[in-house]
Design a protein around this motif. Structure first.
Motif, short mmCIF file in Angstrom:
data_model
loop_
_atom_site.label_atom_id
_atom_site.label_comp_id
_atom_site.label_asym_id
_atom_site.label_seq_id
_atom_site.Cartn_x
_atom_site.Cartn_y
_atom_site.Cartn_z
N ILE A 176 0.84 -1.20 0.00
CA ILE A 176 0.00 0.00 0.00
C ILE A 176 0.87 1.26 0.00
CG2 ILE A 176 -1.73 1.30 1.30
CD1 ILE A 176 -2.89 -1.33 2.23
N LEU A 177 2.01 1.21 0.71
CA LEU A 177 2.88 2.38 0.76
C LEU A 177 3.41 2.73 -0.63
CD1 LEU A 177 4.40 4.57 2.29
CD2 LEU A 177 6.21 2.91 2.76
N GLU A 178 3.83 1.71 -1.39
CA GLU A 178 4.33 1.97 -2.74
C GLU A 178 3.24 2.62 -3.59
OE1 GLU A 178 6.55 -0.36 -6.44
OE2 GLU A 178 5.83 -1.48 -4.70
N ASN A 179 2.03 2.15 -3.44
CA ASN A 179 0.90 2.72 -4.17
C ASN A 179 0.64 4.15 -3.74
OD1 ASN A 179 -1.34 2.93 -5.81
ND2 ASN A 179 -2.71 1.87 -4.38
N GLU A 180 0.72 4.41 -2.42
CA GLU A 180 0.49 5.76 -1.91
C GLU A 180 1.55 6.73 -2.42
OE1 GLU A 180 -1.99 7.09 0.02
OE2 GLU A 180 -3.02 5.18 -0.30
N LEU A 181 2.78 6.27 -2.53
CA LEU A 181 3.86 7.14 -2.97
C LEU A 181 3.81 7.42 -4.48
CD1 LEU A 181 6.90 5.72 -0.96
CD2 LEU A 181 5.81 7.94 -0.63
N PHE A 182 3.64 6.36 -5.26
CA PHE A 182 3.80 6.49 -6.71
C PHE A 182 2.50 6.38 -7.51
CE2 PHE A 182 7.81 4.49 -5.11
CZ PHE A 182 8.59 5.63 -5.18
N GLY A 183 1.42 5.96 -6.87
CA GLY A 183 0.17 5.84 -7.58
C GLY A 183 0.11 4.59 -8.45
N HIS A 184 -0.99 4.42 -9.19
CA HIS A 184 -1.11 3.26 -10.05
C HIS A 184 -1.92 3.61 -11.30
CE1 HIS A 184 -4.81 2.75 -7.48
NE2 HIS A 184 -5.36 2.63 -8.70
N GLU A 185 -1.73 2.80 -12.32
CA GLU A 185 -2.51 2.93 -13.54
C GLU A 185 -3.77 2.07 -13.43
OE1 GLU A 185 -1.92 4.99 -15.80
OE2 GLU A 185 0.23 5.45 -15.74
N LYS A 186 -4.74 2.37 -14.24
CA LYS A 186 -5.96 1.57 -14.29
C LYS A 186 -5.60 0.14 -14.69
CE LYS A 186 -10.47 1.37 -16.60
NZ LYS A 186 -11.37 2.04 -17.58
N GLY A 187 -6.11 -0.84 -13.93
CA GLY A 187 -5.84 -2.24 -14.23
C GLY A 187 -4.51 -2.75 -13.74
N ALA A 188 -3.78 -1.95 -12.93
CA ALA A 188 -2.47 -2.37 -12.44
C ALA A 188 -2.57 -3.59 -11.54
CB ALA A 188 -1.79 -1.21 -11.70
N PHE A 189 -3.69 -3.74 -10.86
CA PHE A 189 -3.92 -4.90 -9.99
C PHE A 189 -5.42 -5.07 -9.84
CE2 PHE A 189 -2.92 -1.12 -7.50
CZ PHE A 189 -4.08 -0.95 -6.76
#
Length: 454
Positions: free
Chosen positions: A207-220
């Motif tokens: 979750i921290l990596e996601n909070e820092l860098f965000g995600h693209e649609k469909g990344a997971f």
């Protein structure tokens, strides 16, 4: 505003010549043909640079310089000297004179020297102005305190905020690290941009990596839309990474790359996203231990700590306790509609004697609770629940080697008074003194603390 220049030389043609020469370069120049007249003009103020002949009748250049030093006049002094007096000019430079020029004057050197002297004067004036403002400061943004320790923090913030350098704040929990980060942002050219804070200890690795860098649609699974992370949200402003040493090692590697490249990829993304951010980080850990244990990568620390800033615990700035407590009391009394006038004398004594292991956060929570629970016009030790606080604190007195006898006596007296729950008779008995002496010491120790801010 350009600093004025005074030329003091008993040879009129030299004084007038220098005036014309420097005026052509845009400077405002006055002249004096003897040291006495020069001293009278200098006392009226306004000169940034004084060019003074070392040898003048009456008050010579050296005497003029000595008077200026004694009166703390901040103008830069450049001596004009003959070959025989060079040694005296060099000695004067050791005492603080800016430089000297030999006769016959080298015009090129003069023209190069004057702007540097003017700039030196302006820098000193700016520093003096800053010191005067800090000396009278008890608030700095949302930070509160007028102890020497906090004034050093304010000075560091003032100096570092305009730069783009990364700042690493080291301090115990509850000392106000995020407030310092906010103050750095507010004093910086990025103040109109976003201030994004994230506590790295509050999220598991994924979750921290996601909070820092965000995600693209469909990344997971479940990533139905793209999401920008803190790096993107902080573009044009400041990113505050609290408890950065709690970050998993592989995330630290990705963070280091993002800091070095000033770019990153979202989770599931292929495009490099460029960002313009200023990073401020913080930890409550001992840096050397965190690096040695592998909790914090050394290369990441050096990248984050271009300017390290050590925030002292409240027990090391006890002079701020009363200022902080009364500020919190005014705030919570107003918020809760309580007509509270202040703290009782016994409550003030306790506030000063308790070590506050939870630092400013603990003091703030204690005062808020007392404000809500008190039914009187003054907060008492009972309102502060001092007995509960004392039970959670050890009974030892910690006195560092090098502590003055006066400070050691103060610490021991206040600690003993706290231990016996404000009982003057018991405290006097334990200390081996009479009650009158104890009360005198308590009054003296409390009177030595800075007056509360109004």
């Amino acid at each position: 505003m350009q600093a004025k220049i005074l030329v003091a030389d008993d040879e009129r043609h030299i004084a007038d010549g220098l005036q014309m020469l420097l005026a052509d370069d845009g400077y405002e120049v006055d002249t004096a043909t003897d040291g006495t007249a020069a001293w009278e003009m200098i006392q009226e103020g306004g000169y940034g640079v004084v060019l003074a002949d070392l040898r003048m009748p009456g008050v010579d250049g050296l005497e003029l310089f000595a008077r200026m030093r004694e009166a703390a006049i901040p103008a830069e002094v450049i001596f004009i000297t003959g070959e025989a007096s060079v040694a005296s000019a060099v000695e004067a430079m050791r005492e603080g004179a800016y430089d000297y020029l030999e006769k016959p004057l080298n015009i090129a050197r003069l023209k190069a020297l004057i702007p540097k002297a003017v700039e030196a004067h302006q820098v000193k004036q700016a520093n003096r102005s800053l010191e005067e403002r800090l000396a009278n400061l008890s608030r700095f943004g949302d930070l509160i305190g007028q102890s020497d320790e906090m004034r050093r923090i304010y000075a560091t913030i003032e100096a570092a905020a305009p730069s783009t350098a990364s700042i690493f704040i080291i301090g115990e929990s509850g000392t106000g690290k995020e407030l310092v980060a906010q103050a750095i942002h507010d004093k910086s050219p990025r103040a109109k941009g976003p201030f994004i804070a994230i506590n790295c200890a509050a999220f598991p690795r994924e979750i921290l990596e996601n909070e820092l860098f965000g995600h693209e649609k469909g990344a997971f699974t479940g990533a139905l839309n793209e999401k920008p992370g803190c790096f993107e949200l902080a573009h044009g402003g400041t990113l505050f990474l609290d408890e950065v040493a709690e970050m998993e090692p592989d995330i630290q590697v990705k963070l280091l790359r993002a800091l070095e490249q000033r770019s990153f990829r979202r989770l599931g993304g292929k495009k490099e996203i460029q960002v313009d951010i200023r990073v401020v980080s913080a930890t409550n850990k001992k840096i050397n231990k965190a690096i040695d244990s592998g909790e914090l990568r050394e290369d990441l620390y050096h990248r984050l700590a271009v300017i390290p800033l050590h925030l002292p615990p409240l027990r090391e700035r006890r002079g701020d306790v009363r200022i902080l407590a009364e500020s919190f009391l005014r705030r919570y009394a107003e918020e809760n509609g309580k007509p509270i006038r202040g703290f009782s004398a016994e409550a003030i004594e306790f506030l000063h004697s308790y070590r506050w292991p939870g630092n400013v956060r603990e003091l703030k929570n204690t005062v808020e609770r007392a404000t809500i629970l008190t039914s009187g016009e003054q907060v008492t030790p009972d309102d502060l629940r001092f007995q509960e606080l004392i039970r959670t604190e050890d009974r030892e007195v910690r006195i560092r080697v090098g502590t003055s006898l006066e400070q050691a006596e103060r610490t021991l007296t206040l600690k003993t008074f706290s231990f016996v729950e404000g009982d003057h008779q018991k405290a006097a008995s334990l200390l081996g003194i009479d009650e009158e002496t104890l009360r005198s010491r308590l009054s003296r120790f409390l009177a030595s603390d800075p007056a509360p801010a109004t």
